[in-house]
Design a protein around this motif. Structure first.
Motif, mmCIF file in Angstrom:
data_model
loop_
_atom_site.group_PDB
_atom_site.id
_atom_site.type_symbol
_atom_site.label_atom_id
_atom_site.label_comp_id
_atom_site.label_asym_id
_atom_site.label_seq_id
_atom_site.Cartn_x
_atom_site.Cartn_y
_atom_site.Cartn_z
ATOM 1 N N TRP A 107 49.523 -11.281 -58.189
ATOM 2 C CA TRP A 107 49.096 -12.341 -58.408
ATOM 3 C C TRP A 107 49.997 -13.177 -58.367
ATOM 4 N N VAL A 108 50.022 -14.662 -57.847
ATOM 5 C CA VAL A 108 50.887 -15.746 -58.111
ATOM 6 C C VAL A 108 50.412 -17.044 -58.482
ATOM 7 N N SER A 109 51.272 -17.819 -59.075
ATOM 8 C CA SER A 109 50.809 -19.118 -59.454
ATOM 9 C C SER A 109 51.722 -20.196 -59.412
ATOM 10 N N HIS A 110 51.231 -21.508 -59.057
ATOM 11 C CA HIS A 110 52.083 -22.393 -59.048
ATOM 12 C C HIS A 110 51.579 -23.918 -59.631
ATOM 13 N N HIS A 111 52.394 -24.523 -60.161
ATOM 14 C CA HIS A 111 51.929 -25.895 -60.784
ATOM 15 C C HIS A 111 52.650 -26.912 -60.284
ATOM 16 N N GLY A 112 52.212 -28.272 -60.519
ATOM 17 C CA GLY A 112 52.991 -29.472 -60.072
ATOM 18 C C GLY A 112 52.907 -29.650 -58.700
ATOM 19 N N MET A 113 51.980 -28.969 -57.934
ATOM 20 C CA MET A 113 51.473 -29.288 -56.509
ATOM 21 C C MET A 113 50.896 -30.531 -56.191
ATOM 22 N N ASN A 114 51.414 -31.233 -55.303
ATOM 23 C CA ASN A 114 50.394 -32.519 -54.768
ATOM 24 C C ASN A 114 49.474 -31.842 -53.705
ATOM 25 N N SER A 115 48.637 -32.625 -53.179
ATOM 26 C CA SER A 115 47.474 -32.025 -52.360
ATOM 27 C C SER A 115 48.147 -31.255 -51.210
ATOM 28 N N ARG A 116 49.215 -31.947 -50.651
ATOM 29 C CA ARG A 116 49.585 -31.158 -49.319
ATOM 30 C C ARG A 116 50.437 -29.818 -49.691
ATOM 31 N N GLN A 117 51.151 -29.771 -50.897
ATOM 32 C CA GLN A 117 51.920 -28.727 -51.288
ATOM 33 C C GLN A 117 50.965 -27.479 -51.652
ATOM 34 N N TYR A 118 49.832 -28.117 -52.346
ATOM 35 C CA TYR A 118 48.780 -26.954 -52.544
ATOM 36 C C TYR A 118 48.213 -26.559 -51.316
ATOM 37 N N GLN A 119 47.963 -27.098 -50.367
ATOM 38 C CA GLN A 119 47.378 -26.658 -49.128
ATOM 39 C C GLN A 119 48.099 -25.700 -48.410
ATOM 40 N N GLN A 120 49.378 -26.102 -48.466
ATOM 41 C CA GLN A 120 50.564 -25.174 -47.690
ATOM 42 C C GLN A 120 50.414 -23.874 -48.678
ATOM 43 N N LYS A 121 50.472 -23.942 -49.833
ATOM 44 C CA LYS A 121 50.826 -22.677 -50.592
ATOM 45 C C LYS A 121 49.320 -21.854 -50.567
ATOM 46 N N PHE A 122 47.972 -22.561 -50.629
ATOM 47 C CA PHE A 122 46.994 -21.753 -50.362
ATOM 48 C C PHE A 122 46.871 -21.190 -49.102
ATOM 49 N N ASP A 123 47.206 -21.891 -47.709
ATOM 50 C CA ASP A 123 47.293 -21.277 -46.503
ATOM 51 C C ASP A 123 48.127 -19.896 -46.520
ATOM 52 N N THR A 124 49.456 -20.081 -47.010
ATOM 53 C CA THR A 124 50.357 -19.250 -47.008
ATOM 54 C C THR A 124 49.869 -17.693 -47.657
ATOM 55 N N TYR A 125 49.352 -17.895 -49.108
ATOM 56 C CA TYR A 125 48.841 -16.901 -49.935
ATOM 57 C C TYR A 125 47.385 -16.053 -49.332
ATOM 58 N N VAL A 126 46.657 -17.104 -48.681
ATOM 59 C CA VAL A 126 45.335 -16.531 -48.126
ATOM 60 C C VAL A 126 45.847 -15.816 -46.745
ATOM 61 N N GLY A 127 46.964 -16.075 -46.361
ATOM 62 C CA GLY A 127 47.234 -15.201 -45.055
ATOM 63 C C GLY A 127 47.807 -13.995 -45.566
ATOM 64 N N GLN A 128 48.269 -13.866 -46.654
ATOM 65 C CA GLN A 128 48.862 -12.671 -47.287
ATOM 66 C C GLN A 128 48.037 -11.670 -47.923
ATOM 67 N N GLY A 129 46.646 -12.302 -47.952
ATOM 68 C CA GLY A 129 45.468 -11.254 -48.514
ATOM 69 C C GLY A 129 45.176 -11.717 -49.871
ATOM 70 N N TYR A 130 45.565 -12.782 -50.554
ATOM 71 C CA TYR A 130 45.383 -13.108 -51.739
ATOM 72 C C TYR A 130 44.200 -13.883 -51.861
ATOM 73 N N ARG A 131 43.300 -14.098 -52.853
ATOM 74 C CA ARG A 131 42.199 -14.927 -52.856
ATOM 75 C C ARG A 131 42.462 -16.006 -54.216
ATOM 76 N N LEU A 132 41.807 -17.099 -53.971
ATOM 77 C CA LEU A 132 42.195 -18.130 -55.190
ATOM 78 C C LEU A 132 41.037 -17.740 -56.282
ATOM 79 N N VAL A 133 41.588 -17.836 -57.416
ATOM 80 C CA VAL A 133 40.776 -17.561 -58.440
ATOM 81 C C VAL A 133 40.541 -18.696 -59.596
ATOM 82 N N LEU A 134 41.493 -19.457 -59.474
ATOM 83 C CA LEU A 134 41.405 -20.815 -60.472
ATOM 84 C C LEU A 134 42.196 -22.021 -59.555
ATOM 85 N N VAL A 135 41.670 -23.129 -59.825
ATOM 86 C CA VAL A 135 42.384 -24.223 -59.465
ATOM 87 C C VAL A 135 41.871 -25.424 -60.217
ATOM 88 N N ASN A 136 42.915 -26.152 -60.916
ATOM 89 C CA ASN A 136 42.709 -27.165 -61.600
ATOM 90 C C ASN A 136 43.362 -28.514 -61.134
#
Length: 665
Positions: A107-136
């Motif tokens: 698992w991995v987690s990040h905070h303090g991401m703006n919308s663009r940074q969040y989308q970049q993290k999202f694309d990276t981790y999904v590409g590595q086989g992760y799935r999103l389990v929480l976003v606030n």
């Protein structure tokens, strides 16, 4: 801002379906402890209660640096982040989080991401086989920020969206649900003065009915909550957020199984802390916490689940205690229960202070009055174990333990102090067993209005004769225990309070119990009712017969170290404990600072009562290995000695099917 530093336990047993009843908040979002009930669950098997446990920690009110420091520390110790809520307080980001120490998929987690940074993290981790389990989502200086968790746990097809307007969210909701997806997580937040949503849907065939609502005002949410719970749903996600200084809620309910559960919203920081403390000591586990700002105040919505106790058992406790409180007009009460030297349950009921609606919790401090005598007796027996006294030692006069120290007000004739008849025959044992000769005629409380305990002893010796000769009668005597306090100080070489703290409480793991502060309440001390009931009395000076202030938990903690049960080491040897509990020759129901042999020879303990206080602690002496402490912030007229309350708690405990195997100490 109050930060939460509490280690609690998570239980992984899967329990049977619930029939829930969770009461509503008042309109002002003030917790009404008298309305608080635990959902019923009559189908949990006893073996499920003894479940595997994982340590977990929950914190709130953390700034970004504090949260990162906590994250790094706990992850390095093998914890996994289960939940994190980002929110804004005083225009600065804050975080509330729940970590659990357990084996977990990557698992991995990040905070303090703006919308663009969040989308970049999202694309990276999904590409590595992760799935999103929480976003606030949360707003910082007019910009939407995100905190998120991804992991590699198995799942069906899933989709996620963020930055959605209310209409965008509704359209996405309708589309994905129409395609067979279920809403797993939703976060509401504001950007400027407009609501935004982030959400996760998953395609599943589990057949569990579910419903979701968003954009609800507090009253809308409460109405929806009540309606769905009445239909057999339970809350699984709640998210609070603020738009234009109005609090709104997004939530998900379903008909999945769980143990008893509790949900609260609109809690201030102090209310959340109080609820947390109360729920933790009943075995509830925090599963969701959502922070949000409301005006100049940080507020919280939260969800707890109890996987270790049956709802019917919790109902038995709550209903019996609440009935007693209603019948006796008790504002607040604290209860703690032990089994085999383990703290298995504690809860506060009602109000610690009615004016501020502050609720009683297991951490509330209350006067315990004459239960202080059991502490004093234990301290005397510690001195006896240290060889500093014998129970047969005389207390007053030449060659005694005190010599003539407390006879300074008496006349001297032919070089000898002129004690009143019988006083120089009094032994330590006479004082412990209320057989010294004084009765109601020697009330130290009156002298203690203006005198120190030592001065009150000297004054009483000079002015109050014995009612009967020592060892010839039995009359309960506060004054006798005031004298014992002076012996403890004289022979122990420190003040009475210090000796008890060092040689009785500290070895028992008790650090916060103390004598009353006559200048005002100590930290977390309750208000006593009726108001002003003890004005003019100097409770601190009652020290060795009635001056201690404690939590119910700490009295139980002391009790488990002087109970003859070997699970935890006792601070007295078995032979000295037996001596302390040996009933006096003149009263088979009282030993040395302990009530014994009542009823049916199956318990010992002591009660405490005075204006504003009613209390009882008990050690069962049967095979149950049960102990308990119960204390109130009033002294009911109908039960002034708390005997009815003691019997009620004892009978209530007998109706509980099983106690958890953990130790909440």
């Amino acid at each position: 801002m109050k930060l939460l530093y509490t280690i609690i336990w998570v239980f992984t047993a899967i329990l049977s379906p619930i029939r829930a009843q969770v009461n509503s908040w008042e309109a002002q979002h003030r917790l009404d402890s008298n309305q608080y009930q635990t959902p019923s669950n009559d189908h949990v098997s006893i073996p499920s209660i003894r479940a595997q446990v994982n340590p977990w920690e929950a914190r709130y009110g953390l700034d970004s640096n504090q949260y990162q420091t906590l994250f790094n520390d706990l992850v390095s110790k093998g914890y996994r982040l289960n939940w994190v809520s980002g929110y804004t307080f005083n225009n600065e980001p804050r975080f509330a989080s729940i970590f659990e120490k357990k084996s977990s998929p990557a698992w991995v987690s990040h905070h303090g991401m703006n919308s663009r940074q969040y989308q970049q993290k999202f694309d990276t981790y999904v590409g590595q086989g992760y799935r999103l389990v929480l976003v606030n989502g949360y707003e910082v200086q007019g910009v939407d920020n995100y905190v998120a968790i991804w992991d590699k746990s198995p799942s069906g097809q899933w989709v996620a969206r963020h930055g959605m307007s209310p209409s965008d969210y509704q359209n996405a909701f309708n589309t994905f649900v129409g395609q067979g997806y279920r809403l797993r997580h939703v976060s509401g937040y504001a950007v400027g003065n407009e609501a935004r949503y982030a959400a996760i849907w998953e395609k599943t065939n589990d057949g569990i009915a579910w419903v979701a609502r968003h954009g609800m005002t507090s009253s809308d949410y409460q109405n929806a909550f009540d309606g769905y719970v009445s239909q057999g749903y339970r809350l699984v996600v709640v998210n609070g957020y603020q738009v234009n200084n109005v609090d709104y809620y997004a939530a998900i309910w379903d008909k999945s199984t769980s143990g008893p559960w509790i949900a609260r919203h609109g809690m201030t920081s102090s209310q959340f802390q109080a609820e947390f403390d109360n729920n933790y000591y009943q075995g509830f586990v925090l599963q969701v916490v959502s922070g949000y700002d409301l005006g100049q105040t940080d507020v919280y919505a939260a969800l707890w689940v109890n996987p270790v106790m049956k709802g019917s058992d919790l109902d038995t406790i709550n209903n019996n205690i609440q009935s007693y409180m209603d019948q006796n007009s008790v504002p607040g009460l604290s209860l703690a229960i032990t089994q085999d030297d383990r703290l298995v349950f504690a809860k506060g009921f009602g109000f610690a202070d009615k004016a501020s609606s502050t609720i009683v919790t297991p951490k509330s401090m209350l006067r315990i009055m004459s239960i202080s005598k059991s502490l004093t007796a234990t301290a005397i027996m510690r001195l006896r174990a240290q060889g500093r006294l014998k129970l047969s030692d005389r207390v007053f006069g030449p060659g005694s333990l005190t010599s003539d120290k407390y006879g300074n007000l008496l006349p001297i004739v032919n070089g000898l102090r002129q004690y009143k008849p019988g006083i120089t025959s009094i032994t330590v044992q006479n004082l412990l067993e209320h057989q010294a000769g004084w009765g109601d005629n020697a009330d130290p409380k009156v002298f203690l209005r203006t005198m120190s305990p030592a001065e009150a002893v000297s004054k009483t010796l000079a002015t109050v004769p014995l009612q009967y000769q020592p060892n010839q009668g039995h009359k309960y005597s506060n004054f006798g225990f005031l004298i014992l306090g002076r012996l403890i100080s004289d022979l122990g070489g420190v003040s009475y309070e210090s000796y008890v703290a060092q040689h009785v409480l500290a070895p028992s793991g008790v650090t916060k119990m103390q004598l009353a502060n006559d200048g005002g309440p100590i930290d977390n001390e309750v208000t006593y009712y009726p108001l002003g009931v003890t004005n003019g009395w100097r409770i601190h000076e009652f020290d060795s017969f009635g001056g201690w202030v404690a939590t119910a938990i700490d009295v139980c903690r002391f009790s488990t170290h002087v109970d003859g049960i070997s699970t935890k080491p006792d601070i007295l040897s078995p032979s000295i404990e037996s001596e302390m509990w040996q009933a006096s020759s003149l009263d088979n129901g009282y030993a040395k600072g302990w009530i014994v042999n009542r009823p049916l020879n199956n318990w010992r303990g002591h009660n405490g009562g005075f204006g504003g206080t009613g209390a009882f602690f008990t050690q069962r002496t049967d095979n149950s290995k049960i102990g308990f402490m119960v204390v109130m912030n009033t002294n009911p007229q109908l039960d002034g000695a708390s005997w009815n309350l003691r019997a009620l708690v004892d009978g209530m405990i007998s109706k509980v099917g099983a106690w958890p195997s953990y130790d909440l100490f």
